[in-house]
Scaffold this motif. Structure first.
Motif, PDB file in Angstrom:
ATOM      1  N   HIS A  14      14.067  -0.936   1.606  1.00  0.00           N
ATOM      2  CA  HIS A  14      13.565   0.433   1.441  1.00  0.00           C
ATOM      3  C   HIS A  14      14.475   1.241   0.495  1.00  0.00           C
ATOM      4  CE1 HIS A  14      12.106   4.434   2.484  1.00  0.00           C
ATOM      5  NE2 HIS A  14      13.352   4.781   2.742  1.00  0.00           N
ATOM      6  N   GLN A  34       2.821  -7.863  10.611  1.00  0.00           N
ATOM      7  CA  GLN A  34       2.470  -6.493  11.005  1.00  0.00           C
ATOM      8  C   GLN A  34       3.700  -5.707  11.480  1.00  0.00           C
ATOM      9  OE1 GLN A  34      -0.997  -5.387  11.532  1.00  0.00           O
ATOM     10  NE2 GLN A  34      -0.464  -3.405  12.431  1.00  0.00           N
ATOM     11  N   ARG A  37       5.813  -4.546   8.622  1.00  0.00           N
ATOM     12  CA  ARG A  37       5.090  -3.502   7.870  1.00  0.00           C
ATOM     13  C   ARG A  37       5.208  -2.164   8.586  1.00  0.00           C
ATOM     14  NH1 ARG A  37       0.825  -7.078   6.787  1.00  0.00           N
ATOM     15  NH2 ARG A  37      -0.477  -6.136   8.389  1.00  0.00           N
ATOM     16  N   GLU A  38       5.027  -2.184   9.909  1.00  0.00           N
ATOM     17  CA  GLU A  38       5.118  -0.930  10.676  1.00  0.00           C
ATOM     18  C   GLU A  38       6.531  -0.346  10.637  1.00  0.00           C
ATOM     19  OE1 GLU A  38       3.511  -1.581  14.590  1.00  0.00           O
ATOM     20  OE2 GLU A  38       1.447  -1.678  13.816  1.00  0.00           O
ATOM     21  N   GLU A  41       6.932   1.264   7.318  1.00  0.00           N
ATOM     22  CA  GLU A  41       6.182   2.530   7.245  1.00  0.00           C
ATOM     23  C   GLU A  41       6.940   3.650   7.967  1.00  0.00           C
ATOM     24  OE1 GLU A  41       2.300   1.519   8.716  1.00  0.00           O
ATOM     25  OE2 GLU A  41       1.811   0.398   6.881  1.00  0.00           O
ATOM     26  N   ARG A  43      10.113   3.958   8.186  1.00  0.00           N
ATOM     27  CA  ARG A  43      11.190   4.400   7.285  1.00  0.00           C
ATOM     28  C   ARG A  43      10.639   5.283   6.162  1.00  0.00           C
ATOM     29  NH1 ARG A  43      12.635   0.311   9.743  1.00  0.00           N
ATOM     30  NH2 ARG A  43      14.793  -0.269  10.231  1.00  0.00           N
ATOM     31  N   GLN A  44       9.456   4.925   5.670  1.00  0.00           N
ATOM     32  CA  GLN A  44       8.863   5.725   4.595  1.00  0.00           C
ATOM     33  C   GLN A  44       8.480   7.125   5.090  1.00  0.00           C
ATOM     34  OE1 GLN A  44       5.931   2.827   3.510  1.00  0.00           O
ATOM     35  NE2 GLN A  44       7.191   1.939   1.872  1.00  0.00           N
ATOM     36  N   ARG A  45       7.967   7.192   6.317  1.00  0.00           N
ATOM     37  CA  ARG A  45       7.629   8.508   6.898  1.00  0.00           C
ATOM     38  C   ARG A  45       8.890   9.356   7.048  1.00  0.00           C
ATOM     39  NH1 ARG A  45       4.014   5.849  10.277  1.00  0.00           N
ATOM     40  NH2 ARG A  45       5.520   5.748  11.971  1.00  0.00           N
ATOM     41  N   GLU A  48       9.916  10.724   3.669  1.00  0.00           N
ATOM     42  CA  GLU A  48       9.093  11.859   3.237  1.00  0.00           C
ATOM     43  C   GLU A  48       9.496  13.125   3.991  1.00  0.00           C
ATOM     44  OE1 GLU A  48       4.970  10.786   3.789  1.00  0.00           O
ATOM     45  OE2 GLU A  48       5.234   9.041   2.480  1.00  0.00           O
TER      46      GLU A  48
ATOM     47  N   GLU B 185      14.018   8.513  13.860  1.00  0.00           N
ATOM     48  CA  GLU B 185      12.687   8.048  14.259  1.00  0.00           C
ATOM     49  C   GLU B 185      12.409   8.368  15.729  1.00  0.00           C
ATOM     50  OE1 GLU B 185      12.298   3.960  12.908  1.00  0.00           O
ATOM     51  OE2 GLU B 185      12.691   4.596  10.849  1.00  0.00           O
TER      52      GLU B 185
END
Ligand code: ZN
Lengths: 158, 197
Positions: A14, A34, A37-38, A41, A43-45, A48, B185
């Motif tokens: 990332h 999966q 991938r989750e 995602e 980390r990407q959230r 942002e 998180e």
């Protein structure tokens, strides 16, 4: 690399810190996994989310005004650093010369027999103190050794 | 070959060199260029704009005083970020009591409102509320975690630069970043009942 190893490399993936071969391997794995991938995602959230916080900070920030503020603070601090502080003015070193002058004046008075005239003692002492610094210079003079010299100099000070 | 007519914009290293010799105009220009990012870092750390501006100013004043010690090899930006990060940590230490009340997190009564805002993060109309929420969630992280996350995600520094700013090893950066992300998180999940954040 197995799933666990790839999962633990997700942060570096990332952050763009993974070498190209590991990166290609992880990209291939992501197509079929999966869980990875989750995790990516999430980390990407988070990224942002943090970017939006920084973007809000720029709104209304005036770099020109800020820069002027910094430069005037620097000028102010440099000016203050050049001025003598109250602490320095009040320290014992600051009072050494006047105090030594006062003591020297008292010794001179004693030599002159000025203590006989007790009524004017306080006034004399004050006058000597005012001329203290001059008296110091005068006492350092090698020629001013006789009582007569001292007497005439002391009279000149009054 | 003739030189271009327009005056050249001085480069970073030229400005730093001039500032090191005491050129105030050069330093003022460096401050103009770097202050938005430094202010953003301070705001992420301290939340209040006045506090952030004060800490950012303090960082630039310290940088000016320490310019002679600045090694040319490192980037000025990295160096100033390091000073600013320390200024923020100092500020938080000095105001640790106030931080518990105003920076550390919202009172429990606010949670309902925050959860609503968390779910509306993508919505333009809730932009202001969302920005407020971002600050509040960040405030729930330790200052160490907040700092490293902002340096990486908002300021865009790479691992080597972060190691220089935080004065630690690359492995320490990786470990700290991993723990900080876990904490962030968890907090985002906490504020978002349906995982909308
Ligand atoms: Zn996987």
């Amino acid at each position: 690399m197995n799933h666990d190893e790839l999962m633990s490399a997700l942060d570096e993936f990332h952050d763009g810190e993974l070498d190209p071969s590991a990166r290609a391997e992880l990209e291939f794995h992501l197509r079929s996994c999966q869980d990875c991938r989750e995790a990516l995602e999430a980390r990407q959230r988070a990224a942002e989310f943090l970017l939006s916080s920084a973007a809000a900070a720029y709104e209304g920030f005036d770099a020109e005004r800020f820069s002027r503020g910094v430069m005037s603070r620097i000028s102010g601090e440099e000016l203050r650093a050049r001025l003598p502080t109250w602490r320095a003015l009040l320290s014992w070193r600051g009072w050494l010369v006047p105090a030594a002058s006062f003591a020297a004046a008292a010794v001179a008075m004693w030599f002159l027999g000025g203590f006989a005239d007790r009524g004017s003692l306080a006034a004399d002492m004050l006058a000597e103190q005012r001329g203290g610094v001059v008296m110091m210079d005068w006492l350092d003079e090698p020629t001013a050794t006789s009582v007569g010299d001292l007497e005439s100099s002391a009279l000149a000070l009054r | 070959m003739s030189k271009p007519e327009t005056p050249e914009i001085p480069g970073e290293s030229e400005l730093v060199g001039r500032a090191r010799k005491g050129d105030r105009d050069a330093y003022a220009e460096l401050v103009r260029r770097h202050s938005p990012r430094i202010f953003a870092l301070c705001l992420s750390m301290l939340r209040r704009r006045e506090s952030a501006e004060d800490a950012a100013q303090e960082a630039f004043v310290k940088a000016w005083k320490g310019l002679r010690r600045f090694r040319g090899g490192a980037a000025f930006s990295t160096w100033v970020h390091r000073i600013a990060a320390n200024a923020c940590q100092d500020f938080l230490r000095r105001h640790s009591r106030a931080r518990e009340e105003s920076i550390e997190g919202p009172p429990l009564g606010d949670e309902r409102r925050l959860r609503q805002a968390a779910n509306a993060l993508g919505d333009q109309a809730a932009k202001v509320e969302a920005a407020d929420l971002v600050g509040k969630i960040l405030a729930r992280l330790s200052s160490e975690h907040r700092l490293i996350l902002v340096l990486r995600e908002a300021q865009g520094f790479n691992y080597a630069e972060i190691a220089e700013i935080l004065d630690c090893s690359l492995d320490a950066v990786k470990g700290r970043l991993k723990r900080a992300r876990q904490s962030l998180e968890e907090n985002m999940r906490h504020f978002s009942s349906r995982g909308g954040v």
